[in-house]
Scaffold this active site. Sequence first.
Site, short mmCIF file in Angstrom:
data_model
loop_
_atom_site.label_atom_id
_atom_site.label_comp_id
_atom_site.label_asym_id
_atom_site.label_seq_id
_atom_site.Cartn_x
_atom_site.Cartn_y
_atom_site.Cartn_z
N GLU A 71 -6.29 93.70 23.69
CA GLU A 71 -6.10 95.15 23.59
C GLU A 71 -7.13 95.85 24.47
OE1 GLU A 71 -5.60 97.56 19.72
OE2 GLU A 71 -7.57 98.17 20.45
N ALA B 212 -6.50 106.49 20.52
CA ALA B 212 -7.45 105.93 19.55
C ALA B 212 -8.87 106.09 20.09
CB ALA B 212 -7.16 104.46 19.30
#
Length: 286
Positions: free
Chosen positions: A17, A51
């Site tokens: 990620e 995020a």
Amino acid sequence: MKVKDLYKKGKTVLSFEVFPPKATSPIETVYSTLEELCDLKPEFISVTYGAAGGAKSHCCEIASRIKNTHGIESVAHLTCIGSTSDDIKGVLNDLDENGIENVLALRGDIVPGQPQSGDFEHASDLTAFIKEYAPQFDICGACYPEVHIESGDEIEDILNLKKKVDAGASHLISQLFFDNSVYYSFLQRAKIAGINVPISAGIMPVVNKKQIEKMVSLCGASLPVKFSKMMQKYGDNAEAIRDAGIAYAVNQIVDLISSGVDGVHIYTMNNPYVARTIYNSIKNLL
Ligand code: FAD
């Protein structure tokens, strides 16, 4: 390529990620990180959406660069809280025009005290919407080995996860955890609930004490005694905590692969040194 097909190769799927830079930073600041991570040839790389302050607008561009410049499959995260269906259509159209085939459909975090608006309540609503509006996408969902912070208990949590899978999530990526036994119990609950899609285990290598305290307070992961001891002894020594954190993550991954998990998803925190060191320790096990 659809990520769900990567799990059909019969080996543990390794993925990473990354997060986009903040809107105030140029997108180019992440390019060298992407190059180094793609050199390790993970099966796919997912890109977060808004995020930790990362720019939402950069998600599509970064996912496109991973796929179209580096030839690694990418997954674009997409949150729906506060969005209208037209907003979501716009993002999906952009992703489609850039050749992105995989989306991680998320609700997003609720900001306490802020009224909820938008057309979606849960990730399962977004998943059903994507399935209907843009069926060309392969859809991933998030799952929580230690139960999502808003769920009443494990049963409620797993039944809600089943709704997400029934709505169209073809595979799942887990929240980070530091105790593999917690993950194995979660896999059993998922099986009992009839969730039969591949699940990747989310592993967060510790890079520094401050970061880990923040992550744990946000997601509520429990800390095994050996992990806390490590933090206590090495937390104030930057190199020591990095090396101990990498060793801890490698140990977790070796156990997960030996146990035959579907996939391991490393939260790289955009740190190629950490990703490469872990990769070199596990590459012969994959
Ligand atoms: P949901 O699946 O909607 O779950 C939220 C809560 O609602 C849970 O308690 C669940 O049990 C309950 N619930 C779910 N469906 C139903 C239903 N149909 N009926 C009733 N109750 C239901 N955040 C970002 O902002 N950007 C990111 O890029 C990002 N990436 C992430 C990647 C991963 C792998 C994970 C694990 C999390 C990520 N997050 C991200 C954080 C995520 O947005 C939060 O954890 C959020 O609070 C929940 O998102 P969700 O998609 O799991 O929500």
